[in-house]
Design an enzyme around this catalytic site. Structure first.
Site, short mmCIF file in Angstrom:
data_model
loop_
_atom_site.label_atom_id
_atom_site.label_comp_id
_atom_site.label_asym_id
_atom_site.label_seq_id
_atom_site.Cartn_x
_atom_site.Cartn_y
_atom_site.Cartn_z
N GLY A 60 0.83 -1.19 0.00
CA GLY A 60 0.00 0.00 0.00
C GLY A 60 0.87 1.25 0.00
N GLY A 61 0.24 2.40 -0.16
CA GLY A 61 0.98 3.66 -0.13
C GLY A 61 1.48 4.08 -1.49
N ILE A 63 4.87 6.58 -3.30
CA ILE A 63 6.29 6.41 -3.57
C ILE A 63 7.15 6.76 -2.36
CG2 ILE A 63 6.71 8.77 -4.43
CD1 ILE A 63 8.40 7.40 -6.69
N THR A 64 8.21 6.02 -2.18
CA THR A 64 9.16 6.34 -1.12
C THR A 64 10.57 5.97 -1.56
OG1 THR A 64 9.52 6.27 1.27
CG2 THR A 64 9.13 4.16 0.17
N ALA A 131 8.27 6.27 7.21
CA ALA A 131 7.20 5.93 6.28
C ALA A 131 6.78 4.47 6.48
CB ALA A 131 7.67 6.13 4.84
N GLY A 133 4.35 1.21 4.65
CA GLY A 133 3.53 0.67 3.59
C GLY A 133 3.47 -0.83 3.76
N CYS A 162 5.70 9.86 -0.54
CA CYS A 162 4.40 9.29 -0.17
C CYS A 162 3.25 9.98 -0.88
CB CYS A 162 4.20 9.33 1.35
SG CYS A 162 5.48 8.43 2.26
#
Length: 202
Positions: A60-61, A63-64, A131, A133, A162
């Site tokens: 999930g989420g 971009i990081t 972060a 995800g 994100c």
């Protein structure tokens, strides 16, 4: 990669084993399944010049970035051994980081509607330091959290982190004004994880 078996206290026999992976990645950007590729601001050639990779993945989420100096934790848990609530799971992961930051004298918290751990919540200086995800299949968790410890934050300049516009990222080293011992941070995260999940990392 360190592979740590998880065993729930007072329940010596589990239906399935559980694991916790500590990872430190080379320079890489990952885009979650619900993310917008427009949040990657570099071309393929520019990525190569910076020695970075880009992957679309199934968490999930949005971009990081992952890279040296960042602690990435991948719990692989069968939540049926704990609780079948993915939202509670995310809040527990966040809480482990919040409690760790408190040990370094930093007050952190959650930003409504924005998963992860933030400093300066509710101020114009809000910045994300961790972060998250995750994905779960049949209550087995995948992916996890990325905690900026000694991370080179300049790599975040090449994305919309994100997918959140006009907010910054932070690192523990930047906040404290010094390089931080990575093993010390892992120890503290591990301690709070064990308390929250009522388990023992072996």
């Amino acid at each position: 990669i360190v592979d740590i078996k998880l065993q729930k206290r007072q329940e010596p026999t589990l239906v399935t084993p559980n694991y916790f992976l500590w990872v430190e990645h080379p320079h890489v950007y990952t885009l979650g399944k619900s993310g917008d590729v427009a949040n990657m601001l570099l071309s393929e050639k520019q990525l190569e010049e910076k020695g970075a990779k880009f992957y679309k993945i199934n968490r999930g989420g949005d971009i990081t970035y992952h890279g040296p100096g960042q602690i990435v934790g991948y719990p692989i848990l069968d939540l049926e051994n704990f609780f079948t609530d993915i939202h509670k799971y995310l809040r527990f992961l966040e809480e482990a980081i919040i409690l760790t930051l408190k040990e370094y004298g930093l007050e952190s918290g959650r930003s409504e509607g924005e998963t992860g751990v933030w400093l300066g919540v509710g101020t114009p200086f809000a910045r994300k330091i961790c972060a998250m995800g995750v994905r779960a299949s049949r209550w087995v968790t995948m992916h996890g959290f990325a905690f900026n410890v000694n991370t080179d934050l300049r790599y975040f300049d090449h994305i919309v982190p994100c997918g959140i516009q006009n907010k910054k990222v932070a690192s523990l080293a930047q906040e404290l004004g010094r390089v931080v011992d990575m093993d010390e941070v892992k120890y503290r995260v591990k301690k709070h994880f064990e308390t929250l999940f009522h388990c023992r990392l072996m």
